[in-house]
Structure formats: structure tokens, C-alpha cells
Design a protein around this motif. Structure first.
Motif, PDB file in Angstrom:
ATOM      1  N   GLN A  49      40.842  43.206  37.276  1.00  0.00           N
ATOM      2  CA  GLN A  49      41.043  41.904  36.638  1.00  0.00           C
ATOM      3  C   GLN A  49      41.808  40.947  37.546  1.00  0.00           C
ATOM      4  OE1 GLN A  49      43.008  43.307  33.107  1.00  0.00           O
ATOM      5  NE2 GLN A  49      41.122  43.286  31.905  1.00  0.00           N
ATOM      6  N   ARG A  50      42.867  41.432  38.133  1.00  0.00           N
ATOM      7  CA  ARG A  50      43.732  40.587  38.949  1.00  0.00           C
ATOM      8  C   ARG A  50      43.067  40.199  40.277  1.00  0.00           C
ATOM      9  NH1 ARG A  50      47.653  43.743  38.893  1.00  0.00           N
ATOM     10  NH2 ARG A  50      47.145  44.884  40.774  1.00  0.00           N
ATOM     11  N   THR A  51      42.449  41.149  40.941  1.00  0.00           N
ATOM     12  CA  THR A  51      41.907  40.913  42.272  1.00  0.00           C
ATOM     13  C   THR A  51      40.615  40.103  42.243  1.00  0.00           C
ATOM     14  OG1 THR A  51      42.860  43.017  42.986  1.00  0.00           O
ATOM     15  CG2 THR A  51      41.188  42.047  44.413  1.00  0.00           C
ATOM     16  N   PHE A  52      39.745  40.385  41.279  1.00  0.00           N
ATOM     17  CA  PHE A  52      38.417  39.785  41.294  1.00  0.00           C
ATOM     18  C   PHE A  52      38.148  38.817  40.148  1.00  0.00           C
ATOM     19  CE2 PHE A  52      38.055  44.030  43.281  1.00  0.00           C
ATOM     20  CZ  PHE A  52      37.768  43.607  44.577  1.00  0.00           C
ATOM     21  N   SER A  53      39.109  38.578  39.276  1.00  0.00           N
ATOM     22  CA  SER A  53      38.950  37.679  38.126  1.00  0.00           C
ATOM     23  C   SER A  53      37.729  38.038  37.282  1.00  0.00           C
ATOM     24  CB  SER A  53      38.865  36.225  38.589  1.00  0.00           C
ATOM     25  OG  SER A  53      40.051  35.840  39.221  1.00  0.00           O
ATOM     26  N   VAL A  54      37.606  39.312  36.963  1.00  0.00           N
ATOM     27  CA  VAL A  54      36.517  39.787  36.119  1.00  0.00           C
ATOM     28  C   VAL A  54      37.084  40.233  34.784  1.00  0.00           C
ATOM     29  CG1 VAL A  54      35.113  40.545  38.077  1.00  0.00           C
ATOM     30  CG2 VAL A  54      36.664  42.167  36.998  1.00  0.00           C
ATOM     31  N   SER A  55      36.216  40.359  33.796  1.00  0.00           N
ATOM     32  CA  SER A  55      36.604  40.976  32.532  1.00  0.00           C
ATOM     33  C   SER A  55      36.351  42.464  32.669  1.00  0.00           C
ATOM     34  CB  SER A  55      35.765  40.413  31.387  1.00  0.00           C
ATOM     35  OG  SER A  55      36.046  39.052  31.208  1.00  0.00           O
TER      36      SER A  55
END
Length: 97
Positions: free
Chosen positions: A33-39
Motif C-alpha cells: 500500500q505504502r510503496t505502490f499506492s495500491v489497494s
């Protein structure tokens, strides 16, 4: 709009309880979540302590960006020494679907 999803089936190492499982799986989900801004979330094998299923999704207006993010997420999870990646399922949805 393009949507890409990954489903990871993971075997955990020396884990003997659900509490220990959470201590391994939660940092992986948080890093994604933090590194790639994914859910991302743990989505399968919730009652098994040596298996985990993690799912993630990314949305973008650019198909190349979606593919790049999915590739980097897969490499990150595969490179984690505390887990063994059993399988990865990738889905890609575009405007034509």
C-alpha cells in the motif's frame, strides 16, 4: 480507465499461530500500500496459519502504468525471504471489457 489485480497464494515459513501469521502478512500488505499506492488486503485462507492469500488492485488511465505497478508488486512479494510464493493470478481490465 484500466484496472489490474493480483492474487497471491503464499506459504508462510515457521508460523505456529494466527497471531504470528498476522505479524508476517500485515507488513507485506502495508508495504504494498505504502510503496505502490495500491489497494491491498489479506483475502484468502484467513483461518489457516501457514497460508495466506493477498489481493491487490491498481487503477490508472494508462495501461502501461498498470502493468508496471503489477510487475513491481509481484517482484516485491516474490523477494520477501519470510514467505514462499506458491502462485500469482493476474487480471487486467480495460475499456473494452
Amino acid at each position: 480507465m484500466y484496472v489490474g489485480t493480483l492474487s497471491f497464494d503464499i506459504l508462510l515459513g515457521d508460523v505456529r499461530s494466527l497471531k504470528e501469521k498476522r505479524s508476517v502478512v500485515r507488513p507485506i500488505v502495508a508495504d504494498l500500500q505504502r510503496t505502490f499506492s495500491v489497494s491491498a488486503a489479506e483475502v484468502e485462507h484467513l483461518d489457516l496459519y501457514r497460508r495466506a492469500g493477498i489481493g491487490l488492485a491498481v487503477v490508472s488511465g494508462d495501461a502501461t502504468h498498470v502493468a508496471d505497478v503489477l510487475d513491481r508488486c509481484e517482484r516485491m512479494v516474490a523477494g520477501r525471504p519470510e514467505v514462499e510464493l506458491l502462485s500469482v493470478r493476474r487480471r487486467f481490465h480495460g475499456d473494452d471489457d
